[in-house]
Design a protein around this motif. Sequence first.
Motif, PDB file in Angstrom:
ATOM      1  N   PRO B  88       0.812  -1.221   0.000  1.00  0.00           N
ATOM      2  CA  PRO B  88       0.000   0.000   0.000  1.00  0.00           C
ATOM      3  C   PRO B  88       0.849   1.277   0.000  1.00  0.00           C
ATOM      4  N   LYS B  89       2.109   1.187   0.457  1.00  0.00           N
ATOM      5  CA  LYS B  89       2.950   2.388   0.539  1.00  0.00           C
ATOM      6  C   LYS B  89       3.714   2.657  -0.745  1.00  0.00           C
ATOM      7  N   ILE B  90       4.334   1.627  -1.320  1.00  0.00           N
ATOM      8  CA  ILE B  90       5.188   1.889  -2.488  1.00  0.00           C
ATOM      9  C   ILE B  90       4.664   1.243  -3.770  1.00  0.00           C
ATOM     10  N   GLY B  91       3.584   0.496  -3.698  1.00  0.00           N
ATOM     11  CA  GLY B  91       2.994  -0.065  -4.905  1.00  0.00           C
ATOM     12  C   GLY B  91       3.471  -1.464  -5.234  1.00  0.00           C
ATOM     13  N   VAL B  92       2.785  -2.076  -6.195  1.00  0.00           N
ATOM     14  CA  VAL B  92       3.011  -3.484  -6.528  1.00  0.00           C
ATOM     15  C   VAL B  92       4.377  -3.715  -7.156  1.00  0.00           C
ATOM     16  N   ILE B  93       4.727  -2.898  -8.149  1.00  0.00           N
ATOM     17  CA  ILE B  93       5.941  -3.199  -8.902  1.00  0.00           C
ATOM     18  C   ILE B  93       7.201  -2.916  -8.080  1.00  0.00           C
ATOM     19  N   ALA B  94       7.224  -1.814  -7.336  1.00  0.00           N
ATOM     20  CA  ALA B  94       8.408  -1.522  -6.521  1.00  0.00           C
ATOM     21  C   ALA B  94       8.582  -2.609  -5.463  1.00  0.00           C
ATOM     22  N   THR B  95       7.484  -3.059  -4.855  1.00  0.00           N
ATOM     23  CA  THR B  95       7.580  -4.127  -3.859  1.00  0.00           C
ATOM     24  C   THR B  95       8.133  -5.392  -4.491  1.00  0.00           C
ATOM     25  N   ASN B  96       7.582  -5.769  -5.650  1.00  0.00           N
ATOM     26  CA  ASN B  96       8.019  -7.009  -6.283  1.00  0.00           C
ATOM     27  C   ASN B  96       9.487  -6.966  -6.694  1.00  0.00           C
ATOM     28  N   ILE B  97       9.914  -5.870  -7.316  1.00  0.00           N
ATOM     29  CA  ILE B  97      11.319  -5.778  -7.738  1.00  0.00           C
ATOM     30  C   ILE B  97      12.234  -5.831  -6.513  1.00  0.00           C
ATOM     31  N   THR B  98      11.867  -5.097  -5.451  1.00  0.00           N
ATOM     32  CA  THR B  98      12.721  -5.059  -4.275  1.00  0.00           C
ATOM     33  C   THR B  98      12.795  -6.431  -3.606  1.00  0.00           C
ATOM     34  N   VAL B  99      11.665  -7.122  -3.539  1.00  0.00           N
ATOM     35  CA  VAL B  99      11.657  -8.479  -2.979  1.00  0.00           C
ATOM     36  C   VAL B  99      12.592  -9.386  -3.773  1.00  0.00           C
ATOM     37  N   ILE B 100      12.482  -9.320  -5.109  1.00  0.00           N
ATOM     38  CA  ILE B 100      13.306 -10.184  -5.956  1.00  0.00           C
ATOM     39  C   ILE B 100      14.778  -9.900  -5.722  1.00  0.00           C
ATOM     40  N   ILE B 101      15.127  -8.618  -5.576  1.00  0.00           N
ATOM     41  CA  ILE B 101      16.529  -8.289  -5.357  1.00  0.00           C
ATOM     42  C   ILE B 101      17.016  -8.872  -4.024  1.00  0.00           C
ATOM     43  N   GLY B 102      16.230  -8.684  -2.966  1.00  0.00           N
ATOM     44  CA  GLY B 102      16.607  -9.265  -1.672  1.00  0.00           C
ATOM     45  C   GLY B 102      16.798 -10.773  -1.784  1.00  0.00           C
ATOM     46  N   GLN B 103      15.886 -11.383  -2.539  1.00  0.00           N
ATOM     47  CA  GLN B 103      15.904 -12.829  -2.731  1.00  0.00           C
ATOM     48  C   GLN B 103      17.172 -13.275  -3.468  1.00  0.00           C
ATOM     49  N   LEU B 104      17.495 -12.591  -4.560  1.00  0.00           N
ATOM     50  CA  LEU B 104      18.659 -12.972  -5.359  1.00  0.00           C
ATOM     51  C   LEU B 104      19.957 -12.739  -4.600  1.00  0.00           C
ATOM     52  N   VAL B 105      20.047 -11.598  -3.884  1.00  0.00           N
ATOM     53  CA  VAL B 105      21.280 -11.293  -3.151  1.00  0.00           C
ATOM     54  C   VAL B 105      21.539 -12.381  -2.110  1.00  0.00           C
ATOM     55  N   ILE B 106      20.531 -12.709  -1.309  1.00  0.00           N
ATOM     56  CA  ILE B 106      20.730 -13.746  -0.297  1.00  0.00           C
ATOM     57  C   ILE B 106      20.952 -15.106  -0.954  1.00  0.00           C
ATOM     58  N   GLY B 107      20.252 -15.342  -2.083  1.00  0.00           N
ATOM     59  CA  GLY B 107      20.480 -16.585  -2.825  1.00  0.00           C
ATOM     60  C   GLY B 107      21.937 -16.733  -3.227  1.00  0.00           C
ATOM     61  N   ILE B 108      22.520 -15.636  -3.722  1.00  0.00           N
ATOM     62  CA  ILE B 108      23.927 -15.655  -4.134  1.00  0.00           C
ATOM     63  C   ILE B 108      24.828 -15.921  -2.935  1.00  0.00           C
ATOM     64  N   VAL B 109      24.497 -15.292  -1.797  1.00  0.00           N
ATOM     65  CA  VAL B 109      25.301 -15.495  -0.577  1.00  0.00           C
ATOM     66  C   VAL B 109      25.209 -16.952  -0.105  1.00  0.00           C
ATOM     67  N   ILE B 110      23.996 -17.497  -0.092  1.00  0.00           N
ATOM     68  CA  ILE B 110      23.816 -18.891   0.344  1.00  0.00           C
ATOM     69  C   ILE B 110      24.600 -19.838  -0.574  1.00  0.00           C
ATOM     70  N   ASP B 111      24.496 -19.593  -1.893  1.00  0.00           N
ATOM     71  CA  ASP B 111      25.241 -20.408  -2.865  1.00  0.00           C
ATOM     72  C   ASP B 111      26.742 -20.350  -2.606  1.00  0.00           C
ATOM     73  N   ASN B 112      27.222 -19.124  -2.335  1.00  0.00           N
ATOM     74  CA  ASN B 112      28.657 -18.927  -2.169  1.00  0.00           C
ATOM     75  C   ASN B 112      29.210 -19.728  -0.990  1.00  0.00           C
ATOM     76  N   PHE B 113      28.458 -19.769   0.112  1.00  0.00           N
ATOM     77  CA  PHE B 113      28.938 -20.472   1.296  1.00  0.00           C
ATOM     78  C   PHE B 113      28.397 -21.898   1.397  1.00  0.00           C
TER      79      PHE B 113
END
Lengths: 142, 154
Positions: B88-113
């Motif tokens: 409700p604060k930042i809208g559908v697309i900004a939320t989705n893109i930001t979620v995906i980025i958080g997801q990918l960054v942590i995914g990369i970290v988990i993969d690395n270790f």
Amino acid sequence: MRYISYILALLAGAALSFEGAIYGELGKTIGKLETSFYNFFVGSIILGLLWLFFGKGKLSYAVEAPKWTLLGGVLGVVYLTSIVISVPFVGVGITMVAVIIGQLAMSMIVEHYGWLGSKKSRINKEKILAIISMVIALVLVY
Amino acid sequence: MGILMILFTFLGGITLSAQSAINGTFSRKAGTIETTLLTFLTGTMFLAIFILFFGNGNVFAILEVPKWQLSAVFLGVLFLLFIIAAVPKIGVIATNITVIIGQLVIGIVIDNFGWFNSLVIPLDMKRYFALLFMIIALYFIYRGNKRASEETTA
């Protein structure tokens, strides 16, 4: 104050990755559908408690709300099931890319037209550039 | 078969976006915790029926698995709570893109270790560039959103 919402969304994504990695292990023991059932079932209990102690909203609105606004739970299950079914066929990488592209395309359309009760917000140059950058990042990761 | 599966997963992504939009709408009247509770409750009901017909695992093995594997449910709850708070604060697309980025960054970290018994995939040049493009995407979506909301208020 807006940036707090961005941080929440980043944390949500981070939580999702940890969750995915952990549930991957659990799924090997109890089964994939059973894992998502565990997640939804115990999650309901946790939220029931949270709601009892901290709920300030109006749960009874569910009765009077337009029925389509109640579809969130089912859609979550469709999402999860589509991933569970597809991974063995095409692999995690392609599955995630397809999901994310579907997610991005849909959010852009939903918001552009203000569908599903979202605030209408037109597509502009910056948003398209953001999506192009995301697609490049995805290709580089996989 | 493969292309059909890809289309099917694509649909999965579409439902996820639709979910965040619908939940955002519902939460404006019902509240964040209430919306999350309802999503989990209805999800449980659907999965219960689903498992009765298609489940071939063993739910009761839940008592025997290591407890850390069960802790992920708290993350699942946080995930939905945060999304419902952000849309409700930042809208559908900004939320989705930001979620995906958080997801990918942590995914990369988990993969690395190689945490949680996952495959070890080291952080290489390609993935550094991927991180860079995600930051660029985040910048553009922030700018684009700001401009769009200025235009509607003006």
